[in-house]
Design an enzyme around this catalytic site. Structure first.
Site, short mmCIF file in Angstrom:
data_model
loop_
_atom_site.label_atom_id
_atom_site.label_comp_id
_atom_site.label_asym_id
_atom_site.label_seq_id
_atom_site.Cartn_x
_atom_site.Cartn_y
_atom_site.Cartn_z
N GLY A 566 0.94 -1.36 -0.36
CA GLY A 566 -0.22 0.30 0.13
C GLY A 566 0.73 1.18 0.21
CB SER A 569 -0.88 11.43 1.33
OG SER A 569 -0.95 11.49 2.42
N GLY A 571 3.61 7.72 3.07
CA GLY A 571 4.76 6.82 3.79
C GLY A 571 4.18 6.12 2.70
CB SER A 572 5.15 2.96 1.45
OG SER A 572 4.96 3.89 0.97
CB VAL A 573 1.93 -0.42 4.50
CG1 VAL A 573 1.59 -1.49 4.98
CG2 VAL A 573 1.26 1.67 5.30
CE LYS A 587 0.70 5.18 8.24
NZ LYS A 587 -0.74 5.35 8.53
CG ASP A 682 -7.90 10.45 7.01
OD1 ASP A 682 -8.77 10.79 5.60
OD2 ASP A 682 -6.77 10.31 6.14
#
Length: 845
Positions: A566, A569, A571-573, A587, A682
């Protein structure tokens, strides 16, 4: 000449032909329960002899033709359960012969026609429920002097309930629930209740979820003995229950729940010998339970979240009709009487959050019909009796947060229908019986915070359990993924005293050497570390493991693309496999992005404070000046977004309801279950993750707000995702728990329509909310085509549940924050909808 045309229930499709107006001798026209579409032809107005017109349960659109006012002999007009819209034409009120007007379950808007007068003095039934009618209930409606049934529920009516309704002496049924009605402001008493005492035939009166905001008058007890059903859930009713309520001798159903009632229970209330359901939860009643002795027909008693004190009286054993008892969150004490646990027909018993003490009686095994038993958060002690294994129908059992001792009875393995078992926070010892592997329906098994030891079973449902369910025990061992040490394969023989003494001396001798070697190795490794790990601060979050930069690097194969699951906005997982074989989600925050560092700090702060089965489980973190990462429990089924929009995934109706119940549970905990309110800010499908059992977990707390003591509203910069943002948050940066409710409503619509709020079909003039709203009461055209088909068995029952879900979502998304539901009420409604689904034979959990 043709006088009667009966074409009901024939699966007719297409539009009603305009030529119908040529059948001028018709007296009865019946097109009910078909699949007709299009508008009602205005030529209907040519049928001057018509007495009965039935168009209910079709797919008609458009408005009611004004020419219907030409039908001066019309007695019955039934247009319910369509998609008709527009205002109700005033011409209808000029048809003096009308006896029945049923326009329920449509999209009618505007006001109830104000011209209703003496011309409708033959009217017996007025059914306008489940529309979008606004304005007030006109006083002139009282001129319909023969009115028997008045159903205006589930609209958007405002103003006071007119006292003039009392002049309708023939009324038998009044339903004004789910509006925004109030009482006359001139008096603190709810005067309209007094006016209705003149309706001596009244059998059914419901005013649920209206902000009545007043006191019940003493005259409430003057209702006719014919009254069978009275419902006033969540109406802000104050004061005490009128003393003379026992005069209502025919009452079957009485609901005062979620109000502001105080004082005690009238001592004569048990004279309501026919009462079958009594709801009084979530008030401030302070009394003992003896007043309820003597109810002979009572099947459902809900008294939770009040201030009842004392003990449970022995007389409850004589109330043999009781099936469900809710006494949770009161101040009840003493022991749990064995006689209560001998009620063989009892199905639900909730005594949680009281002060019950002593042992759990062996008679608990007599509850043969019970499927939900909650005795948590009390002061129960001694052992769990083995007779508990005789509860063959039990699905949910909670004995958590007591002082129970001894071992877990092996007889629990006989409870083959058990789904949830929570015996955490006790003093239980011994091992977890391996025979529990036979409980194939078990979804959660919480034994944390006890003194258990030995091997955790590996088979059956234990394959999917997490380490959190076993934490803080004495000496459990087993699968390393459960955060416990592996079990030793051979038992260690006892050493004699001499061997023990030699061992102590030997250990003392090498202790100093080990210390020197350890310090030396540590210094050498520190000197060899590259810059990326210099100054690394290993943060332990919520008592979980620590992770080094290199451990995470290795687990993700140097953060390879094949491990990427994944991207967001900030970072990445990545999926990682730790050295012990446990799969985790890592994460990694992109510190080049503005706000990423703040987001990392916020998630650490939030996740180390909160603990709930429907929130993302954090296992730890790694932090240094150049690298920030959170290590989370891996969710093998991805996100709700993936399941909604990938072609090779499909969620059925009950799965979607279960997921949204899980999300609602998480939000209820955030808003009410922690010591201060927490707002997620969110919520969206990509932040709802699904574990191996398809249980939903809310994730991504990067912009979450935690309120200070006494705060309920904050102002902040808006960072949430477009399409899901509440108006006050997006425009003014106002944060309260109601912005999560709004987002939940949007996600609820999206889950059942499979359409994103950012879909290109939407514009400034059309948004997801209005698109869904315009589709009601039918809603079939907006529901995900994979979810329900018209040829499905029990199609109508399923659609009713989905329509309730859509209306619930819209109530979450009201423009004004104060008019939105809270998550406690949302959760209650969703569970009711799930219950309705599960009683449909073809719907399986």
């Amino acid at each position: 000449m043709l006088e009667g045309l009966y074409l009901g229930s024939n699966n007719l499709t297409g539009a009603t032909p305009n030529e119908i107006g040529n059948l001028t001798m018709l007296t009865i026209l019946d097109f009910a329960v078909n699949k007709l579409s299009g508008a009602i032809p205005m030529e209907i107005g040519n049928l001057a002899l018509l007495t009965s017109l039935y168009f209910q349960s079709n797919k008609l659109t458009g408005g009611i033709p004004e020419k219907i006012g030409n039908l001066h002999r019309l007695e019955t007009l039934v247009l319910g359960d369509n998609t008709l819209s527009g205002s109700i034409p005033t011409e209808i009120s000029n048809i003096s012969s009308l006896q029945v007007i049923e326009l329920y379950q449509n999209n009618f808007s505007g006001t109830i026609p104000l011209t209703m007068n003496h011309k409708l003095n033959n009217l017996e039934t007025l059914s306008l429920y489940q529309n979008y009618l606004t304005g007030v209930i006109p006083n002139s409606i009282s001129n319909a002097s023969n009115l028997v049934d008045l159903m205006l529920d589930d609209n958007e009516l405002i103003g006071s309930i007119p006292n003039s309704l009392g002049s309708l002496r023939n009324l038998q049924l009044i339903n004004l629930a789910f509006n925004r009605l109030s009482s006359e402001s001139s008096s603190p008493e709810l005067s309209f209740f007094t006016s209705l005492t003149t309706c001596r035939s009244l059998r059914y009166l419901e005013v649920h979820q209206n902000p009545l905001n007043g006191f019940l008058p003493a005259s409430f007890s003057n209702y006719s003995s014919s009254l069978e059903d009275f419902g006033a859930f969540n109406c802000k009713i104050k004061g005490s229950i009128p003393l003379g309520i026992s005069n209502l001798s025919s009452l079957l159903y009485l609901d005062f729940s979620n109000n502001e009632l105080i004082g005690s229970i009238p001592r004569t209330i048990n004279r309501l010998m026919n009462l079958q359901e009594f709801y009084l939860e979530s008030n401030q009643i302070r009394d003992v339970l003896e007043s309820f002795c003597g109810f002979q027909s009572l099947g459902y008693l809900a008294l939770g979240q009040n201030q009842f004190f004392g003990s449970i009286p022995e007389c409850f054993r004589n109330m043999t009709s009781l099936r469900q008892i809710f006494l949770d969150s009161n101040m009840l004490a003493s022991t749990i009487p064995a006689t209560l646990l001998s009620m063989k027909d009892l199905q639900v018993l909730n005594l949680s959050s009281n002060f019950f003490s002593g042992s759990l009686p062996r008679e608990i095994g007599n509850l043969k019909a019970i499927y939900s038993l909650d005795l948590s958060i009390n002061k129960l002690s001694d052992v769990i009796p083995t007779t508990i294994g005789e509860l063959q129908a039990l699905q949910t059992l909670s004995l958590a947060k007591n002082n129970l001792q001894g071992s877990i009875p092996k007889s629990i393995s006989n409870m083959l229908n058990l789904e949830f078992l929570d015996i955490s926070h006790n003093n239980l010892s011994g091992t977890i019986p391996k025979s529990l592997e036979a409980l194939k329906h078990l979804k959660e098994f919480n034994v944390s915070f006890n003194r258990l030891s030995g091997e955790i079973p590996r088979g059956g449902p234990f394959r999917s359990f997490t380490g959190q369910l076993f934490m803080n025990n004495e000496a459990l061992c087993g699968d390393p993924r459960l955060s416990v040490p592996p079990c030793q394969s051979n038992s260690i023989t006892k050493s004699n005293k001499r061997k023990k003494l030699l061992l102590v001396m030997l250990l003392s001798g090498i202790a100093a050497i080990l210390m020197v070697v350890t310090i030396t190795i540590w210094i050498l490794r520190w000197l060899k570390k590259p810059n990326i790990s210099s100054g690394t601060e290993l943060m332990s979050v919520a008592k979980y493991g620590r992770f080094s930069y290199y451990e995470l690097l290795h687990s993700t194969n140097n953060y390879s693309e094949s491990n990427l699951i994944g991207k967001g906005s900030i970072g990445s997982v990545y999926k990682g496999i730790l050295s012990d074989g446990i799969a985790v989600a890592i994460k990694v925050f992109n510190l080049q992005v503005e706000g990423a560092l703040k987001s990392f700090d916020r998630e650490c702060e939030v996740l180390k404070s909160l603990r709930h089965r429907n929130l993302t489980k954090v296992l730890g973190s790694c932090s240094n000046p150049e690298f920030k990462a959170l290590v989370l429990k891996y969710m093998p089924n991805g996100s709700l977004e993936t399941w909604l929009y990938s072609h090779n995934y499909l969620l059925d109706l009950i799965q979607r309801v279960n997921i949204m119940i899980d999300v609602a549970c998480a939000l209820e905990y955030l808003h009410y279950g922690y010591n201060i309110p927490v707002v997620h800010c969110d919520l969206k499908p990509s932040n709802i993750l699904l574990d191996e059992d398809m249980v939903a977990h809310v994730s991504d707390f990067g912009i979450t707000k935690m309120f200070g003591e006494g705060e309920s509203i904050l102002h902040t910069e808006t960072l949430a995702t477009l399409g899901y943002i509440a108006p006050e948050y997006g425009l003014e940066g106002i944060v309260s728990t109601r912005i999560d409710v709004y987002s939940f409503g949007i996600v609820l619509m999206e889950t059942f329509t499979r359409v994103k709020p950012t879909d290109e079909m939407f514009s400034r003039d059309l948004i997801l909310k209005s698109w869904v709203e315009d589709s009601l009461p039918d809603a079939f055209q907006v529901i995900d085509a994979n979810l329900i088909r018209q040829e499905d068995e029990h199609f109508t029952d399923k659609m009713k549940c989905v329509i309730f879900i859509m209306k619930l979502a819209l109530n979450c998304c009201r423009e004004s924050p104060g008019e939105r539901m809270n998550m406690k009420d949302v959760l209650v409604e969703l569970k009711k909808i799930k219950h309705q689904l599960l009683i449909i034979p073809t719907v399986k959990p």
